[in-house]
Scaffold this active site. Structure first.
Site, PDB file in Angstrom:
ATOM      1  N   ARG A  80       0.843  -1.187   0.000  1.00  0.00           N
ATOM      2  CA  ARG A  80       0.000   0.000   0.000  1.00  0.00           C
ATOM      3  C   ARG A  80       0.882   1.242   0.000  1.00  0.00           C
ATOM      4  NH1 ARG A  80      -1.629   0.791   4.409  1.00  0.00           N
ATOM      5  NH2 ARG A  80      -0.903  -1.036   5.512  1.00  0.00           N
ATOM      6  N   TYR A 208      -1.432  -3.738  -6.979  1.00  0.00           N
ATOM      7  CA  TYR A 208      -1.108  -4.521  -5.796  1.00  0.00           C
ATOM      8  C   TYR A 208      -2.150  -4.479  -4.681  1.00  0.00           C
ATOM      9  CZ  TYR A 208       1.574  -7.010  -2.391  1.00  0.00           C
ATOM     10  OH  TYR A 208       1.979  -7.966  -1.496  1.00  0.00           O
ATOM     11  N   GLY A 209      -2.550  -5.611  -4.199  1.00  0.00           N
ATOM     12  CA  GLY A 209      -3.289  -5.823  -2.943  1.00  0.00           C
ATOM     13  C   GLY A 209      -4.230  -4.713  -2.518  1.00  0.00           C
ATOM     14  N   GLY A 210      -3.951  -4.180  -1.348  1.00  0.00           N
ATOM     15  CA  GLY A 210      -4.839  -3.199  -0.726  1.00  0.00           C
ATOM     16  C   GLY A 210      -5.103  -1.971  -1.582  1.00  0.00           C
ATOM     17  N   LYS A 217      -9.520  -2.809   1.918  1.00  0.00           N
ATOM     18  CA  LYS A 217      -9.239  -1.629   2.746  1.00  0.00           C
ATOM     19  C   LYS A 217     -10.111  -0.440   2.328  1.00  0.00           C
ATOM     20  CE  LYS A 217      -6.084  -3.989   4.733  1.00  0.00           C
ATOM     21  NZ  LYS A 217      -6.010  -4.339   6.137  1.00  0.00           N
ATOM     22  N   HIS A 237     -10.153  -2.758  11.689  1.00  0.00           N
ATOM     23  CA  HIS A 237      -9.029  -3.566  11.207  1.00  0.00           C
ATOM     24  C   HIS A 237      -8.751  -4.641  12.261  1.00  0.00           C
ATOM     25  CE1 HIS A 237      -4.604  -3.486   9.544  1.00  0.00           C
ATOM     26  NE2 HIS A 237      -5.332  -4.412   8.960  1.00  0.00           N
ATOM     27  N   SER A 259      -0.961  -3.457  10.468  1.00  0.00           N
ATOM     28  CA  SER A 259      -0.581  -4.312   9.352  1.00  0.00           C
ATOM     29  C   SER A 259       0.712  -5.070   9.658  1.00  0.00           C
ATOM     30  CB  SER A 259      -0.385  -3.455   8.108  1.00  0.00           C
ATOM     31  OG  SER A 259      -1.590  -2.789   7.813  1.00  0.00           O
ATOM     32  N   ALA A 260       0.714  -6.359   9.328  1.00  0.00           N
ATOM     33  CA  ALA A 260       1.871  -7.236   9.531  1.00  0.00           C
ATOM     34  C   ALA A 260       2.307  -7.303  10.993  1.00  0.00           C
ATOM     35  CB  ALA A 260       3.035  -6.821   8.624  1.00  0.00           C
ATOM     36  N   CYS A 261       1.335  -7.274  11.911  1.00  0.00           N
ATOM     37  CA  CYS A 261       1.644  -7.392  13.344  1.00  0.00           C
ATOM     38  C   CYS A 261       0.961  -8.590  13.991  1.00  0.00           C
ATOM     39  CB  CYS A 261       1.288  -6.105  14.073  1.00  0.00           C
ATOM     40  SG  CYS A 261       2.413  -4.757  13.675  1.00  0.00           S
ATOM     41  N   LYS A 263      -2.278 -10.458  13.092  1.00  0.00           N
ATOM     42  CA  LYS A 263      -3.704 -10.801  13.128  1.00  0.00           C
ATOM     43  C   LYS A 263      -3.963 -12.194  12.544  1.00  0.00           C
ATOM     44  CE  LYS A 263      -5.031  -7.123  10.911  1.00  0.00           C
ATOM     45  NZ  LYS A 263      -3.690  -6.504  10.874  1.00  0.00           N
ATOM     46  N   ASP A 286      -8.721 -10.122   9.273  1.00  0.00           N
ATOM     47  CA  ASP A 286      -8.242  -8.760   8.965  1.00  0.00           C
ATOM     48  C   ASP A 286      -9.273  -7.671   9.242  1.00  0.00           C
ATOM     49  OD1 ASP A 286      -5.966  -7.243   7.921  1.00  0.00           O
ATOM     50  OD2 ASP A 286      -7.202  -6.780   6.179  1.00  0.00           O
ATOM     51  N   ASN A 376       6.821  -8.134   2.030  1.00  0.00           N
ATOM     52  CA  ASN A 376       5.353  -8.011   2.008  1.00  0.00           C
ATOM     53  C   ASN A 376       4.743  -8.964   0.977  1.00  0.00           C
ATOM     54  OD1 ASN A 376       2.873  -6.842   2.923  1.00  0.00           O
ATOM     55  ND2 ASN A 376       2.799  -5.547   1.085  1.00  0.00           N
ATOM     56  N   SER A 377       5.450 -10.066   0.684  1.00  0.00           N
ATOM     57  CA  SER A 377       4.857 -11.051  -0.224  1.00  0.00           C
ATOM     58  C   SER A 377       3.670 -11.700   0.485  1.00  0.00           C
ATOM     59  CB  SER A 377       5.891 -12.103  -0.627  1.00  0.00           C
ATOM     60  OG  SER A 377       6.485 -12.695   0.509  1.00  0.00           O
ATOM     61  N   ARG A 378       2.676 -12.114  -0.293  1.00  0.00           N
ATOM     62  CA  ARG A 378       1.406 -12.545   0.317  1.00  0.00           C
ATOM     63  C   ARG A 378       0.804 -13.737  -0.402  1.00  0.00           C
ATOM     64  NH1 ARG A 378      -1.204  -8.757   4.256  1.00  0.00           N
ATOM     65  NH2 ARG A 378       0.389  -7.185   4.609  1.00  0.00           N
ATOM     66  N   ARG A 409       3.601  -3.684  17.694  1.00  0.00           N
ATOM     67  CA  ARG A 409       4.999  -4.094  17.828  1.00  0.00           C
ATOM     68  C   ARG A 409       5.717  -3.065  18.656  1.00  0.00           C
ATOM     69  NH1 ARG A 409       7.461  -7.623  13.899  1.00  0.00           N
ATOM     70  NH2 ARG A 409       5.745  -8.329  12.598  1.00  0.00           N
ATOM     71  N   ASN A 505       0.727 -17.538  22.618  1.00  0.00           N
ATOM     72  CA  ASN A 505      -0.179 -16.420  22.913  1.00  0.00           C
ATOM     73  C   ASN A 505      -1.502 -16.911  23.502  1.00  0.00           C
ATOM     74  OD1 ASN A 505       1.764 -14.676  21.944  1.00  0.00           O
ATOM     75  ND2 ASN A 505       0.903 -14.583  19.875  1.00  0.00           N
TER      76      ASN A 505
HETATM   77  P1  GTP Z   1      -1.949  -7.602   7.660  1.00  0.00           P
HETATM   78  O1  GTP Z   1      -2.452  -8.659   6.733  1.00  0.00           O
HETATM   79  O2  GTP Z   1      -0.881  -6.754   7.046  1.00  0.00           O
HETATM   80  O3  GTP Z   1      -3.040  -6.748   8.236  1.00  0.00           O
HETATM   81  O4  GTP Z   1      -1.127  -8.331   8.839  1.00  0.00           O
HETATM   82  P2  GTP Z   1      -1.466  -9.278  10.087  1.00  0.00           P
HETATM   83  O5  GTP Z   1      -1.725  -8.431  11.284  1.00  0.00           O
HETATM   84  O6  GTP Z   1      -2.492 -10.286   9.740  1.00  0.00           O
HETATM   85  O7  GTP Z   1      -0.054  -9.975  10.353  1.00  0.00           O
HETATM   86  P3  GTP Z   1       0.407 -11.512  10.254  1.00  0.00           P
HETATM   87  O8  GTP Z   1      -0.360 -12.411  11.191  1.00  0.00           O
HETATM   88  O9  GTP Z   1       0.421 -11.904   8.836  1.00  0.00           O
HETATM   89  O10 GTP Z   1       1.899 -11.432  10.816  1.00  0.00           O
HETATM   90  C1  GTP Z   1       2.893 -10.616  10.257  1.00  0.00           C
HETATM   91  C2  GTP Z   1       4.273 -11.062  10.676  1.00  0.00           C
HETATM   92  O11 GTP Z   1       4.395 -11.070  12.107  1.00  0.00           O
HETATM   93  C3  GTP Z   1       4.603 -12.469  10.191  1.00  0.00           C
HETATM   94  O12 GTP Z   1       5.915 -12.478   9.665  1.00  0.00           O
HETATM   95  C4  GTP Z   1       4.518 -13.301  11.442  1.00  0.00           C
HETATM   96  O13 GTP Z   1       5.363 -14.418  11.386  1.00  0.00           O
HETATM   97  C5  GTP Z   1       4.893 -12.317  12.562  1.00  0.00           C
HETATM   98  N1  GTP Z   1       4.212 -12.665  13.843  1.00  0.00           N
HETATM   99  C6  GTP Z   1       2.892 -12.955  13.983  1.00  0.00           C
HETATM  100  N2  GTP Z   1       2.593 -13.283  15.272  1.00  0.00           N
HETATM  101  C7  GTP Z   1       3.756 -13.173  15.979  1.00  0.00           C
HETATM  102  C8  GTP Z   1       4.106 -13.385  17.365  1.00  0.00           C
HETATM  103  O14 GTP Z   1       3.284 -13.722  18.222  1.00  0.00           O
HETATM  104  N3  GTP Z   1       5.423 -13.160  17.701  1.00  0.00           N
HETATM  105  C9  GTP Z   1       6.361 -12.782  16.780  1.00  0.00           C
HETATM  106  N4  GTP Z   1       7.608 -12.594  17.185  1.00  0.00           N
HETATM  107  N5  GTP Z   1       6.059 -12.591  15.452  1.00  0.00           N
HETATM  108  C10 GTP Z   1       4.783 -12.769  15.060  1.00  0.00           C
HETATM  109  C1  SPV Z   2      -2.624  -4.518   5.436  1.00  0.00           C
HETATM  110  O1  SPV Z   2      -1.677  -3.865   4.964  1.00  0.00           O
HETATM  111  O2  SPV Z   2      -3.131  -4.260   6.556  1.00  0.00           O
HETATM  112  C2  SPV Z   2      -3.161  -5.662   4.684  1.00  0.00           C
HETATM  113  C3  SPV Z   2      -2.657  -5.911   3.334  1.00  0.00           C
HETATM  114  O3  SPV Z   2      -4.023  -6.359   5.198  1.00  0.00           O
HETATM  115  S1  SPV Z   2      -3.360  -4.913   2.105  1.00  0.00           S
HETATM  116  O4  SPV Z   2      -4.603  -5.527   1.670  1.00  0.00           O
HETATM  117  O5  SPV Z   2      -2.400  -4.820   0.994  1.00  0.00           O
HETATM  118  O6  SPV Z   2      -3.633  -3.580   2.642  1.00  0.00           O
HETATM  119 MN    MN Z   3      -4.626  -5.628   7.238  1.00  0.00          MN
END
Ligand code: GTP
Ligand code: SPV
Ligand code: MN
Length: 602
Positions: A80, A208-210, A217, A237, A259-261, A263, A286, A376-378, A409, A505
């Site tokens: 994004r 791309y994606g979002g 989104k 979200h 994002s990427a934390c 979920k 998501d 950010n590969s998906r 994070r 967790n």
């Molecule tokens: P979006 O799709 O971008 O909204 O992201 P998301 O919140 O769904 O994140 P996702 O679960 O895909 O995790 C993103 C990254 O964080 C991945 O590389 C995971 O391996 C890492 N991760 C997820 N949960 C944990 C955790 O409990 N501890 C650690 N250290 N890393 C984690």
């Molecule tokens: C995010 O970035 O929170 C995502 C991926 O879930 S995207 O759909 O590209 O926004």
């Molecule tokens: Mn998301």
């Protein structure tokens, strides 16, 4: 225009509003032909074959990964782009200080010029889709016009798409109007514009994606949050999961992490051995749309039908359900390709292969300083692939939420888990959520920024008014969920994560569920409740308990800095910030001061 027909010659729709708008957009973009998507298997095969022929999709090893394909996006188009995303409300104030704003007339003119003839020689696909279970009062209809077959194939997985949506729409004019054209994938000519008042989204210059799957989104969050404010519900979200105890007791939890934390990982978690008989069921990974039910509880539906999940870090230990989910009928974007036609990314199980083709299509050797897969590969997979999919995921009424969790994070400060004293305090947790930036958006990674409610990039109106909307929701609920803050990412002096995360967790989730059901202890701090020694089930955990103590600790110096930094953030929100939130910050500071002054000196 002539109504489109199905294979037997029957009209697909006679909806004049829709036909007129498609006609108008076609006159603007001038496609060579228009294809109405019906959502059929035949259509999927045809588009897949065409995409393979054009090199847009690469077939993977069909024995090992049946019906799986790889897509490589342009290297300038991998996430994004927040700086090119605009909220186009009549006034700048409605978009608020956290959004980029463009006046609607200016945006229509600027993007209109880019759309003019943008589909010449190309196909315009008409994608009617539903966000939310078909038949749910909470669901919304959208129609996306796009010149990308990749978008069609992704929307097919992520939404309920095709004839079902047209049938549901009938003659109604109540649908989101989405227009997307890839143009020449030039960041100089890339804009993602939202017109909440017009229920319209225009996106150009990205594939791309979002940026381009407009149901996600753009509709479900940015336009959705605006609709939620005016109609009295919440578009968030958030993942949605069900926790089932060995006795069969079910508790639903929604959680917002940026994002990427984490979920997707949390939503698909498999509890550790110690939690024999416990099960986690995924409702969504998501996005959550939440409304107050007749019983005064908050009910959530997942508007999506699939997962667009982060690939790196996913493996059989961290997320076995995801590995199973992506093993068939999945589109991978920007992962690495192995010699045997399977895929690879950083953090996958087993030995790193000696040689790969990287996400850009270039040869890659083990030990290279470059990443083989883009960070950010998906993967795009249907929710029905998930072994942990909740049987209530399609329930039109949604699931009743007992607890809401916010998390980010944070290398310091924020303890493993903390419960808010009350709803307002919970809204404060959401409003002040901080997180280190990730690869999910372009820009520098690892900088702490405030990402309120994990919605900074997704809130379709003024952030202060959004906080006020959250505060006002309390009055509608006889039975509001309890609110929590978590942090899986706190680090020790060695720079390593203190908490093992992932399946472990479950221990935190168990405390959350038990607190929501008023049956476990806690310790009061100036900022919220934390587990007392013995409240968190740590039996069978394979890390030293002093690491856990460090992960759960509240450091007053760090909180002083935190509350000051929150004060700075609040200043940037201006007069729309609800007063109570800064008053709460000031009370917390004062409680901190009293505690410090009364602490026995060493
Ligand atoms: P979006 O799709 O971008 O909204 O992201 P998301 O919140 O769904 O994140 P996702 O679960 O895909 O995790 C993103 C990254 O964080 C991945 O590389 C995971 O391996 C890492 N991760 C997820 N949960 C944990 C955790 O409990 N501890 C650690 N250290 N890393 C984690
Ligand atoms: C995010 O970035 O929170 C995502 C991926 O879930 S995207 O759909 O590209 O926004
Ligand atoms: Mn998301």
């Amino acid at each position: 225009m002539q109504p489109p027909t199905d294979a037997s010659g029957k009209p697909l729709t006679k909806n004049q509003h829709l036909l007129q708008w498609v006609d108008e957009m076609a006159r603007l973009t001038k496609p060579e032909r228009i294809v109405w998507c019906d959502g059929s298997e035949e259509e999927k095969h045809r588009l897949t074959e065409e995409s393979v022929a054009k090199g847009v999709l690469l077939p993977l090893n069909q024995q090992k990964l049946p019906n799986c394909f790889l897509h490589r996006s342009n290297t300038n188009d991998v996430a994004r782009v927040e700086q090119l995303t605009f909220i186009c409300t009549p006034t700048k104030d409605e978009a608020g200080p956290t959004n980029n704003w463009m006046a609607p007339a200016e945006a229509y003119k600027k993007l209109g010029a880019l759309f003019d003839g943008s589909m010449k020689g190309r196909t315009m696909y008409v994608i009617p889709y539903v966000m939310g279970p078909i038949g749910s009062k909470q669901s919304k209809i959208g129609v996306e016009l796009t010149d990308s077959a990749y978008v069609v194939l992704n929307m097919r997985i992520m939404t309920r798409m095709g004839q079902a949506a047209l049938k549901l729409l009938g003659e109604s004019n109540d649908f989101n109007r989405g227009l997307h054209s890839t143009l020449d994938i030039n960041p100089e000519r890339r804009f993602i514009c939202h017109f909440p008042q017009d229920n319209t989204i225009w996106s150009v210059g990205s594939g791309y994606g979002g940026n381009v799957l407009l149901g996600k989104k753009c509709l479900a969050l940015r336009v959705g949050s605006y609709l939620g404010k005016s109609e009295g519900w919440l578009a968030e979200h958030m993942l949605i999961l069900g926790v089932e105890s060995p006795e069969g007791e079910m508790t639903y939890v929604a959680a917002a992490f940026p994002s990427a934390c984490g979920k997707t990982n949390f939503a698909m978690m498999i509890p550790p051995k110690r939690f024999k008989g416990w099960k986690i069921w995924t409702v969504g990974d998501d996005i959550a749309w939440m409304r107050v039910g007749a019983d005064g509880r908050l009910y959530a539906i997942n508007p999506e039908a699939g997962y667009f999940g982060v690939a790196p870090g996913t493996n059989a230990t961290t997320n076995p359900n995801a590995m199973e989910t992506v093993s068939h009928d999945t589109i991978f974007t920007n992962v690495a390709l192995a010699k045997d036609g399977t895929i690879w990314w950083e953090g996958m199980d087993g030995e790193t292969p000696d040689e790969l083709t990287d996400w850009t299509g270039k040869p890659w050797k083990k030990g290279s300083s470059e990443k083989a897969a883009h960070p950010n590969s998906r993967f795009t997979s249907p929710a029905t692939n998930n072994p942990a999919l909740s049987k209530f995921s399609e329930d039109p009424e949604g699931v009743p939420i007992s607890a809401i969790i916010f998390g980010g994070r944070r290398a310091t400060t924020v303890p493993l888990v903390m419960q808010a004293f009350n709803w307002m305090n919970g809204v404060f947790f959401g409003a002040t959520l901080g997180s280190e930036t990730t690869a999910a958006a372009t820009g520098k990674v690892g900088i702490v920024r405030r990402d309120p409610f994990a919605m900074l990039p997704f809130c379709g109106y003024n952030m202060g008014s959004y906080f006020a909307h959250w505060l006002s929701m309390q009055a509608r609920m006889a039975n509001p969920p309890k609110i929590f803050l978590v942090n899986w990412f706190r680090k020790g002096d060695d720079g390593k994560f203190l908490w093992p995360g992932f399946g472990e967790n479950m221990r935190v989730l168990k405390w959350v569920v038990d607190r929501a059901r008023l049956r476990v202890g806690g310790q009061e701090t100036p900022f919220g409740w934390v587990p007392k020694a013995g409240d968190l089930d740590l039996s069978g955990i394979d890390i030293p308990h002093d690491k856990v103590d460090e992960a759960t600790s509240v450091n007053l110096d760090e909180w002083q800095t935190e509350l000051d930094s929150i004060g700075e953030f609040f200043k940037t929100l201006g007069p729309s910030l609800p007063k109570v939130l800064d008053l709460h910050r000031q009370v917390s500071l004062e409680r901190l001061r009293i505690l410090r002054e009364s602490q026995p000196r060493a």
